[in-house]
Design a protein around this motif. Structure first.
Motif, PDB file in Angstrom:
ATOM      1  N   GLN A  92      27.260  15.746  26.168  1.00  0.00           N
ATOM      2  CA  GLN A  92      28.653  16.064  25.873  1.00  0.00           C
ATOM      3  C   GLN A  92      28.787  16.634  24.464  1.00  0.00           C
ATOM      4  OE1 GLN A  92      31.481  15.910  27.889  1.00  0.00           O
ATOM      5  NE2 GLN A  92      29.910  15.700  29.475  1.00  0.00           N
ATOM      6  N   GLU A  93      28.019  16.088  23.529  1.00  0.00           N
ATOM      7  CA  GLU A  93      28.074  16.604  22.160  1.00  0.00           C
ATOM      8  C   GLU A  93      27.485  18.004  22.091  1.00  0.00           C
ATOM      9  OE1 GLU A  93      27.252  15.000  17.611  1.00  0.00           O
ATOM     10  OE2 GLU A  93      26.201  14.078  19.309  1.00  0.00           O
ATOM     11  N   ASP A  94      26.433  18.265  22.881  1.00  0.00           N
ATOM     12  CA  ASP A  94      25.851  19.604  22.918  1.00  0.00           C
ATOM     13  C   ASP A  94      26.854  20.645  23.401  1.00  0.00           C
ATOM     14  OD1 ASP A  94      23.330  18.863  22.011  1.00  0.00           O
ATOM     15  OD2 ASP A  94      22.579  18.448  24.029  1.00  0.00           O
ATOM     16  N   CYS A  95      27.735  20.227  24.296  1.00  0.00           N
ATOM     17  CA  CYS A  95      28.697  21.180  24.851  1.00  0.00           C
ATOM     18  C   CYS A  95      29.575  21.811  23.783  1.00  0.00           C
ATOM     19  CB  CYS A  95      29.570  20.483  25.907  1.00  0.00           C
ATOM     20  SG  CYS A  95      28.685  20.077  27.431  1.00  0.00           S
ATOM     21  N   THR A  96      29.795  21.094  22.685  1.00  0.00           N
ATOM     22  CA  THR A  96      30.621  21.644  21.607  1.00  0.00           C
ATOM     23  C   THR A  96      29.879  22.718  20.819  1.00  0.00           C
ATOM     24  OG1 THR A  96      29.906  19.958  20.013  1.00  0.00           O
ATOM     25  CG2 THR A  96      31.814  19.432  21.395  1.00  0.00           C
ATOM     26  N   ASN A  97      28.558  22.836  21.042  1.00  0.00           N
ATOM     27  CA  ASN A  97      27.761  23.821  20.299  1.00  0.00           C
ATOM     28  C   ASN A  97      27.176  24.908  21.194  1.00  0.00           C
ATOM     29  OD1 ASN A  97      27.905  22.477  17.664  1.00  0.00           O
ATOM     30  ND2 ASN A  97      26.632  20.889  18.613  1.00  0.00           N
ATOM     31  N   LEU A  98      27.618  24.968  22.453  1.00  0.00           N
ATOM     32  CA  LEU A  98      27.054  25.956  23.365  1.00  0.00           C
ATOM     33  C   LEU A  98      27.394  27.385  22.973  1.00  0.00           C
ATOM     34  CD1 LEU A  98      27.397  24.298  26.889  1.00  0.00           C
ATOM     35  CD2 LEU A  98      25.366  24.566  25.460  1.00  0.00           C
ATOM     36  N   ASP A  99      28.536  27.591  22.302  1.00  0.00           N
ATOM     37  CA  ASP A  99      28.858  28.947  21.836  1.00  0.00           C
ATOM     38  C   ASP A  99      27.801  29.439  20.847  1.00  0.00           C
ATOM     39  OD1 ASP A  99      31.098  29.043  23.396  1.00  0.00           O
ATOM     40  OD2 ASP A  99      32.526  28.656  21.771  1.00  0.00           O
ATOM     41  N   LEU A 100      27.282  28.533  20.029  1.00  0.00           N
ATOM     42  CA  LEU A 100      26.222  28.893  19.091  1.00  0.00           C
ATOM     43  C   LEU A 100      24.949  29.276  19.845  1.00  0.00           C
ATOM     44  CD1 LEU A 100      24.615  28.972  16.418  1.00  0.00           C
ATOM     45  CD2 LEU A 100      24.469  26.470  16.552  1.00  0.00           C
ATOM     46  N   ILE A 101      24.534  28.453  20.799  1.00  0.00           N
ATOM     47  CA  ILE A 101      23.291  28.705  21.527  1.00  0.00           C
ATOM     48  C   ILE A 101      23.394  29.988  22.345  1.00  0.00           C
ATOM     49  CG2 ILE A 101      21.642  27.769  23.173  1.00  0.00           C
ATOM     50  CD1 ILE A 101      21.963  26.257  20.447  1.00  0.00           C
ATOM     51  N   GLU A 102      24.488  30.138  23.080  1.00  0.00           N
ATOM     52  CA  GLU A 102      24.650  31.342  23.890  1.00  0.00           C
ATOM     53  C   GLU A 102      24.904  32.564  23.020  1.00  0.00           C
ATOM     54  OE1 GLU A 102      27.724  30.163  26.590  1.00  0.00           O
ATOM     55  OE2 GLU A 102      26.319  29.134  27.938  1.00  0.00           O
TER      56      GLU A 102
END
Length: 465
Positions: free
Chosen positions: A182-192
Motif C-alpha cells: 500500500q505504501e508503494d502505491c503512493t510512489n508508483l508515479d515515480l517508478i512508472e
C-alpha cells in the motif's frame, strides 16, 4: 537475459560525423546544449557543456575539446595522485552513436559519451577504459570468432533528503521483494515515470520489480553488444536520477545503506555470440569449451577484478555470506545466488560481485582480459563448483576453496600482483599505466574516507553515487 539481441555487425561501417549529427538534429528540433561526458576511474562523470552552434562547428571542422591529463589522477577533493600527469593534455572524441536528449530537458540538452584520444594523432589513449573495451572485444573476436553480449541489473534505492542535508531516509519502509505494498502505491508515479523516461531515451528494459531493501527497486536492462550495453547503463542511471529529482527524491546506488537489510548491486550477465553467423553457439562443442575457459579465467582472476567491481570499502559489506550477493569464496554454482559466479545456462553466467559505485568500463575490461587469459590457457571449470551456500559446506570442502578479498585494500593488492590484469612481468615494479593510476587513486580515496565519521562518510557516498 531473457531477450536476445538483434544480430548485426557490432562495428558498422563508419558514417561521416557531420552527416550523422545532422540526421540526429533532423529528429530533435529543440537542441540548445550539448553535454560531452566521460567517466572517471572513480565512476564520477566529467562533463563539458557547449552550445549547439559551437558543437556543430566542432563536428564540421573535426575540432575536439582539450582536457588536462590530471583528469585521470584526481582523488576526492581534486587531490592529484600522479605528479607525472600534471603536464600535457588529451582530447575527447564524441561518439555520436551515443547521443540522446536527456529526460525532462524538453529536448534542449543532448548527452554524448566520449573517448579519450591523443590530441595530436587522434588515437585512443592507453588510459581510456571506454576505448580499451572496444579494442579488447575486437581482439577476442579475432582470436575466437565470438563477441560478448552483456546485460545489467540496475538496483537503486530511492531516498528522501532531510532538512539537515546529511540524513537520508527511504521513500517507504513498508516494502517487500516483488510485491506492491500500500505504501508503494503512493510512489508508483515515480517508478512508472522512470520506465516511461527510459523508453523515451531508447533504453530497453526487460522488467522492473521491487527489491528487498526499503525504497529499493530493480530495473533489468536488455542485453546488447558490450559498448552499447555499457553506454546504455550510464544512460539508464542518468535517466533514473533525473526523474527521481523531478519527484523531489534522490536515487542512490550505495551498496549497503542498512546493516540489517540487503544491499544494492549492479549484477552483470554475459554470454558469447557469433555476430556473423547470427546465433548463440549453444551445444557447439568448440564454442562451449571457449565459454567455459572464459568463465574459468574470470573466476581465476576474480580477486583482482573485485578491485574494479567493488571499489569502496562499504562494497564488501554487501557481499557477506547469507544475503544472496556472492559470498566470500571463489566458486561458481548452477543458479546459485550465494556464489560470485552464477552459471545460469550453458552460455550464460552472472557476475554478482559488482555494485553501482564501479566504473563499468573498467569492470568489463578486467572481465574480458581475465576471460581471454582463461581461453588462452584453456583453464578448467571443474574446480570451484558448489551446489549450496559455501558457508554451509563441510569444512573440508570449504577449505578447498579460495577465499576472496574482504576489503578494498586486499583487492587492490591482488590487482597490483596480477600479472595478467596489470600486464607486468615478474620482478617489474611498474604495471599498466591505467591500473597503476587506478590503484593510487583508490588508495588515496580509502584514506580520505577513513578519516570521516560514519554518518559523514555515508552521506558523502550517497550524494555522489
Amino acid at each position: 537475459m531473457a531477450t536476445q539481441p538483434v544480430y548485426r555487425n557490432p562495428w558498422p561501417l563508419p558514417e561521416p560525423p557531420i552527416s550523422k549529427w545532422m540526421r540526429f538534429l533532423s529528429k530533435n528540433h529543440n537542441v540548445k546544449f550539448v553535454w560531452l561526458q566521460f567517466l572517471s576511474y572513480t565512476s564520477n562523470t566529467y562533463t563539458r557543456i557547449v552550445t549547439l552552434a559551437k558543437f556543430t562547428q566542432m563536428v564540421e571542422n573535426g575540432q575536439r575539446l582539450s582536457i588536462s591529463h590530471e583528469a585521470f589522477s584526481l582523488a576526492p577533493g581534486d587531490s592529484l595522485v600522479d605528479e607525472e600527469l600534471t603536464d600535457g593534455s588529451f582530447s575527447i572524441l564524441p561518439d555520436l552513436d551515443t547521443a540522446y536528449c536527456q529526460a525532462h530537458s524538453e529536448g534542449t540538452r543532448v548527452v554524448i559519451q566520449c573517448d579519450c584520444v591523443d590530441s595530436t594523432t587522434g588515437q585512443p589513449l592507453e588510459r581510456c577504459a571506454r576505448s580499451l573495451s572496444r579494442r579488447l572485444c575486437a581482439k577476442l573476436q579475432s582470436s575466437t570468432g565470438l563477441v560478448p553480449v552483456i546485460g545489467f541489473e540496475v538496483e537503486v534505492v530511492f531516498l528522501k533528503r532531510e532538512p539537515d542535508a546529511v540524513t537520508y531516509t527511504p521513500i517507504g519502509w513498508n516494502h517487500q521483494w516483488s510485491t506492491i505494498t500500500q505504501e508503494d502505491c503512493t510512489n508508483l508515479d515515480l517508478i512508472e515515470g522512470c520506465m516511461s523516461a527510459l523508453e523515451t531515451v531508447s533504453v530497453r528494459i526487460e522488467q522492473v520489480h521491487a527489491e528487498a531493501a526499503p525504497g529499493q527497486w530493480e530495473f533489468v536492462l536488455s542485453p546488447d553488444w558490450p559498448l552499447r550495453a555499457l553506454d546504455t547503463l550510464l544512460k539508464a542511471r542518468d535517466t533514473i536520477r533525473v526523474v527521481a529529482r523531478s519527484f523531489g527524491v534522490h536515487a542512490t546506488w550505495h551498496p549497503r545503506l542498512w546493516p540489517d537489510r540487503p544491499g544494492t548491486g549492479a549484477h552483470v550477465h554475459m554470454s558469447l555470440y557469433d555476430p556473423w553467423k547470427g546465433h548463440e553457439p549453444k551445444r557447439n562443442t568448440y564454442y562451449m569449451k571457449k565459454f567455459q575457459h572464459f568463465m574459468a579465467g574470470v573466476l581465476q582472476h576474480l580477486p583482482a577484478i573485485m578491485a574494479f567491481s567493488l571499489p569502496q570499502e562499504i562494497s564488501y559489506e554487501r557481499v557477506k555470506p547469507g544475503i544472496w550477493s556472492g559470498g566470500e569464496y571463489a566458486c561458481w554454482g548452477l543458479d546459485n545466488k550465494e556464489t560470485p559466479l552464477r552459471f545460469i545456462e550453458e552460455n550464460h553466467f552472472e557476475l554478482r560481485m559488482i555494485d553501482g559505485l564501479a566504473n563499468p568500463y573498467l569492470v568489463f575490461c578486467a572481465m574480458l582480459r581475465a576471460g581471454e587469459d582463461g581461453i588462452e590457457k584453456q583453464m578448467s571449470l571443474v574446480t570451484g563448483q558448489v551446489e549450496t551456500a559455501p558457508a554451509k559446506l563441510p569444512p573440508a570442502k570449504r577449505e578447498a576453496l579460495r577465499l576472496l578479498p574482504k576489503t578494498l585494500r586486499e583487492s587492490l593488492e591482488a590487482l597490483e600482483n596480477d600479472l595478467i590484469l596489470n600486464q607486468r612481468a615478474p620482478n617489474v615494479i611498474e604495471g599498466h599505466p591505467m591500473v597503476s593510476t587506478y590503484i593510487a587513486i583508490k588508495r588515496e580515496e580509502v584514506e580520505i574516507l577513513r578519516k570521516m565519521e560514519p554518518d559523514e562518510r555515508r552521506a558523502w557516498l550517497i550524494s555522489r553515487y
